[in-house]
Every structure is written in C-alpha cells, then in structure tokens.
Design an enzyme around this catalytic site. Structure first.
Site, PDB file in Angstrom:
ATOM      1  N   ARG A  15       0.837  -1.203   0.000  1.00  0.00           N
ATOM      2  CA  ARG A  15       0.000   0.000   0.000  1.00  0.00           C
ATOM      3  C   ARG A  15       0.876   1.259   0.000  1.00  0.00           C
ATOM      4  NH1 ARG A  15      -3.484  -1.532   5.248  1.00  0.00           N
ATOM      5  NH2 ARG A  15      -1.454  -2.450   5.778  1.00  0.00           N
ATOM      6  N   LYS A  75       1.814   1.951   7.390  1.00  0.00           N
ATOM      7  CA  LYS A  75       2.146   1.186   8.593  1.00  0.00           C
ATOM      8  C   LYS A  75       3.146   1.932   9.461  1.00  0.00           C
ATOM      9  CE  LYS A  75       1.053  -2.370   9.714  1.00  0.00           C
ATOM     10  NZ  LYS A  75      -0.031  -2.673  10.682  1.00  0.00           N
ATOM     11  N   TYR A  94      -1.012   4.258  10.568  1.00  0.00           N
ATOM     12  CA  TYR A  94      -1.285   3.277  11.613  1.00  0.00           C
ATOM     13  C   TYR A  94      -0.024   3.174  12.453  1.00  0.00           C
ATOM     14  CZ  TYR A  94      -5.391   1.850   8.923  1.00  0.00           C
ATOM     15  OH  TYR A  94      -6.586   1.845   8.265  1.00  0.00           O
ATOM     16  N   HIS A  96      -0.135   1.705  16.163  1.00  0.00           N
ATOM     17  CA  HIS A  96      -0.244   0.545  17.067  1.00  0.00           C
ATOM     18  C   HIS A  96       0.823   0.591  18.149  1.00  0.00           C
ATOM     19  CE1 HIS A  96      -3.251  -1.177  14.433  1.00  0.00           C
ATOM     20  NE2 HIS A  96      -2.430  -1.053  13.410  1.00  0.00           N
ATOM     21  N   GLU A 118      -5.633   4.394  13.765  1.00  0.00           N
ATOM     22  CA  GLU A 118      -6.475   3.406  14.443  1.00  0.00           C
ATOM     23  C   GLU A 118      -7.167   3.935  15.690  1.00  0.00           C
ATOM     24  OE1 GLU A 118      -2.443   2.851  16.387  1.00  0.00           O
ATOM     25  OE2 GLU A 118      -3.181   3.220  14.358  1.00  0.00           O
ATOM     26  N   LYS A 203     -25.129  -5.730  20.132  1.00  0.00           N
ATOM     27  CA  LYS A 203     -24.520  -6.038  18.839  1.00  0.00           C
ATOM     28  C   LYS A 203     -24.840  -7.480  18.430  1.00  0.00           C
ATOM     29  CE  LYS A 203     -21.964  -5.060  15.312  1.00  0.00           C
ATOM     30  NZ  LYS A 203     -20.582  -4.593  15.457  1.00  0.00           N
ATOM     31  N   VAL A 267      -6.222 -11.695  13.688  1.00  0.00           N
ATOM     32  CA  VAL A 267      -6.246 -10.373  13.056  1.00  0.00           C
ATOM     33  C   VAL A 267      -5.827  -9.294  14.046  1.00  0.00           C
ATOM     34  CG1 VAL A 267      -7.659  -8.773  11.690  1.00  0.00           C
ATOM     35  CG2 VAL A 267      -8.102 -11.221  11.561  1.00  0.00           C
ATOM     36  N   ASP A 270      -1.786  -6.857  15.355  1.00  0.00           N
ATOM     37  CA  ASP A 270      -1.282  -5.482  15.355  1.00  0.00           C
ATOM     38  C   ASP A 270      -1.206  -4.895  16.757  1.00  0.00           C
ATOM     39  OD1 ASP A 270      -0.581  -4.801  12.778  1.00  0.00           O
ATOM     40  OD2 ASP A 270      -2.611  -4.289  12.184  1.00  0.00           O
ATOM     41  N   VAL A 298      -0.110 -12.565  10.463  1.00  0.00           N
ATOM     42  CA  VAL A 298       0.458 -11.508   9.621  1.00  0.00           C
ATOM     43  C   VAL A 298      -0.129 -10.160  10.054  1.00  0.00           C
ATOM     44  CG1 VAL A 298       0.602 -10.602   7.271  1.00  0.00           C
ATOM     45  CG2 VAL A 298       0.885 -13.052   7.692  1.00  0.00           C
TER      46      VAL A 298
END
Length: 366
Positions: A15, A75, A94, A96, A118, A203, A267, A270, A298
């Site tokens: 990206r 990133k 991002y 993190h 984020e 939810k 997921v 991060d 990943v």
C-alpha cells in the site's frame, strides 16, 4: 505545508499513503507534496501519475523524511526508519504503539509527533480510518483461514462448506466489531457453521436479526469461549480495543481439546494478538504451529490487496490529512475533536491514555 509519502518498508507491504488524486487535491490547496520514487507502483500508481497530479518525485526516502513537515504512511515505522525521526515532524499512519514499545520510546526521545489512524474516533464512536482496513482484514481472514484448512497447506483437511451428507467446518469469531462482522459475512457466504462471541449483547442481537438461524451468537465469557474454541476448526481473533493491547482471550490450554491442524487467524496481532502464543509473522513466512494448531499472525493483511486497500484507506484518511495540512498540527488539534483522538504522541509526551496505560508510561493531557 510540505507533505510527503514514501515506499513502505514492512515485509510485503504494497500500500501507499497517498493516491495521485489526493496529491492533486493537496497541490490544488497550495501545499507541496514529495513522493519517493516508485512508492505507488505496487498500488497501481505510476510516478508519471504523481507528476501529473503535481507531486515532486524524490529519489530517496531519506530526502523525503528530512524535508517534510507531515509524513503520510500506511504502517508504523520499522527500526531502520527510526534514524529519520526528529522534532518538527508529524507522522500520520497506523502506529499501534501499545504493541511497539521501542518505536514509542524513539518517538518520545526524538520529539516526533505520532497521529494514529487506528485511534481516530468520531463523536458517535466510529473509527473511520480503521474501518476500511479492518473490513478488508476481516473478509480476508475468512478466505485465508479456509485456505489453510487444506491438508496441503498444513491444516486438518476439512472443507469450510462441507457437502451434502458431510458436516461443515466449525468457525468461531472472537469479537463482533468491524473485523468480526466482515469475517462473519464471508464465512456465512462460504457455508461454514459459524459462532460469534462478544460482550456487547446489543450487537449480538443485531447480528442475530440479520442472520437469524444461520449463526450462533454467544456472550463472551470464559466458559462459552472454551466450549466454542475447543470445537472449532477455524478461529478468527477479531478483538479490538483502540490504543490498548489486545486481551489474550484465546488460551493455550484450549488447544489440547482441538483437532490437530485447526487454524487460528489472529487479526488482532497489530495490537499484540489475542492468543497467549501469538507473534507477528510476515506474508513471506505467515504461519507457525503451537501444540498442533496452525497460527496465521500476519500484521498487515490488507497489504496483500493494495489495489483495493490503498484506495479505500485514502478515501477514509484524506479529510484529516487535508485538515492537518490546512491548519497545521497545533491548530488542528485545537479545532478538531477527531484529530485529538488520533494524537498519540505530541511534543515528546504520550497524550493517548490507552497507549500510556498499555506501556506503563506517563500520560499527559493534550
């Protein structure tokens, strides 16, 4: 303002922080934009397109880092980029930080401002810059998990959808946020037997109404988690607490009762990961086993589909990039409540309470 973007250094991260159309808008607003040569190629954006949009193509990342006031990334910077940090530089990407203590320490030491996609939150609690990438990561987690269930990929050998007369795979999603919702959408479409857990009963009720008897919703307590996960062929770790480290809800002790070759796609890696054994992996070497359970951890899942994810990310971030460019970082922080929520480190101080709490650092009111 002098704004720049560079080629991402993370493993298989394709990206780019700015599209050509967004460069055009910034130049039209009177700003100068520097783009490292070849930054957008893997996202389908040539240097010629950036030039036509009004950018200046720069040969090296170092020159971009050294010159700009606002650096737009995708990133968080990796260790080889720490040497470029300085005061009077704002990085918008991002970050993190709760999962990256060394990065945080370097940003604080150098006085570099960190504005994080984020943690940017609207008044109604939405996470507009996180949402498009978590949507992609959620959808891809279902596809990836289904693939790694294949015996040739190291999984148990079960087909996610089953067949008439043969049972479907049991898929469990831990967390009903945006990642979980998108994983659910894909897994239902693939024909899995899906259970989704969360502590937000409202939810879960919404999801029950949407999918009716096609899914199982459960309140996320220890008993329900253990029962669901030990029967799962595929587990999606989709927990998200912006700015905080992810709680380790998926316990290693559960693995003893799971079928060997079952798959966990974490997921949440991060932010530190949702299992007790999670560690960051790369697209080059994406999986590892613990107690016979395959883990896919990943950290940049959307980076694998840059033609989609770069455009989606820029659609979400550009209004905030434009605001910071127009007002300057200090005025943007004063005038925009949303930019305030994205501020993690300003002038050598941690100004996000969740980041400070996760890393046991001093918190300063913005």
């Amino acid at each position: 303002m002098l704004i720049g973007t560079i080629k991402e250094m993370m493993n298989n991260e394709y990206r780019v922080g700015l599209t050509a159309s967004n460069v055009y808008e910034l130049v039209e607003q009177g700003h100068e934009v520097l783009v490292e040569k070849g930054s957008g190629v893997n996202s389908g954006i040539s240097d010629e397109e950036y030039l036509e949009a009004g950018a200046k193509i720069i040969e090296t990342a170092k020159e971009v880092w050294d010159r700009v006031e606002l650096l737009i990334k995708v990133k968080e910077p990796i260790e080889s980029e720490f040497k470029y940090f300085r005061s009077n530089l704002t990085i918008f990407s991002y970050m993190h930080l709760s999962a990256h203590k060394e990065l945080t320490a370097e940003l604080l030491k150098k006085g570099t401002n960190a504005i994080s996609y984020e943690t940017l939150t609207t008044k109604d609690g939405e996470l507009p810059c996180l949402k498009p990438m978590s949507s992609i990561a959620g959808r891809m987690s279902a596809i990836i998990g289904s693939e790694y269930l294949q015996k040739a990929k190291g999984g148990s050998g079960i087909l996610i959808s089953g067949l008439p007369g043969v049972k479907r795979a049991n898929a469990v999603i831990v967390g009903a946020g945006n990642v979980g919702e998108n994983a659910l959408k894909m897994l239902v479409g693939l024909g899995a037997n899906v259970t989704i857990l969360d502590v937000d009963i409202k939810k879960l009720g919404v999801l029950d109404d949407i999918y009716q008897n096609r899914i199982q919703t459960l309140y996320s307590d220890s008993d329900n988690l253990e029962k669901a996960i030990t029967k799962a062929d595929l587990v999606i770790g989709a927990i998200s607490l912006p700015g905080l480290k992810t709680p380790k809800l998926i316990k290693r002790k559960y693995y003893k009762k799971m079928r060997p070759g079952s798959v966990i796609v974490d997921v949440a890696i991060d932010q530190g990961g949702s299992t007790e054994v999670s560690r960051v992996t790369t697209h080059d070497d994406p999986v590892f086993y613990v107690d016979g359970i395959l883990h896919y951890c990943v950290a940049n899942i959307p980076g694998a589909v840059p033609l989609t994810s770069t455009e989606a990310l820029n659609n979400a971030t550009f209004k905030y990039i434009s605001l910071i460019a127009e007002l300057g970082i200090e005025n943007a922080l004063e005038q925009s409540d949303e930019i305030k929520t994205a501020a993690n480190i300003i002038n050598g101080k941690v100004v996000n309470e969740n980041v400070a709490r996760s890393l046991k650092l001093n918190f300063s009111e913005l």
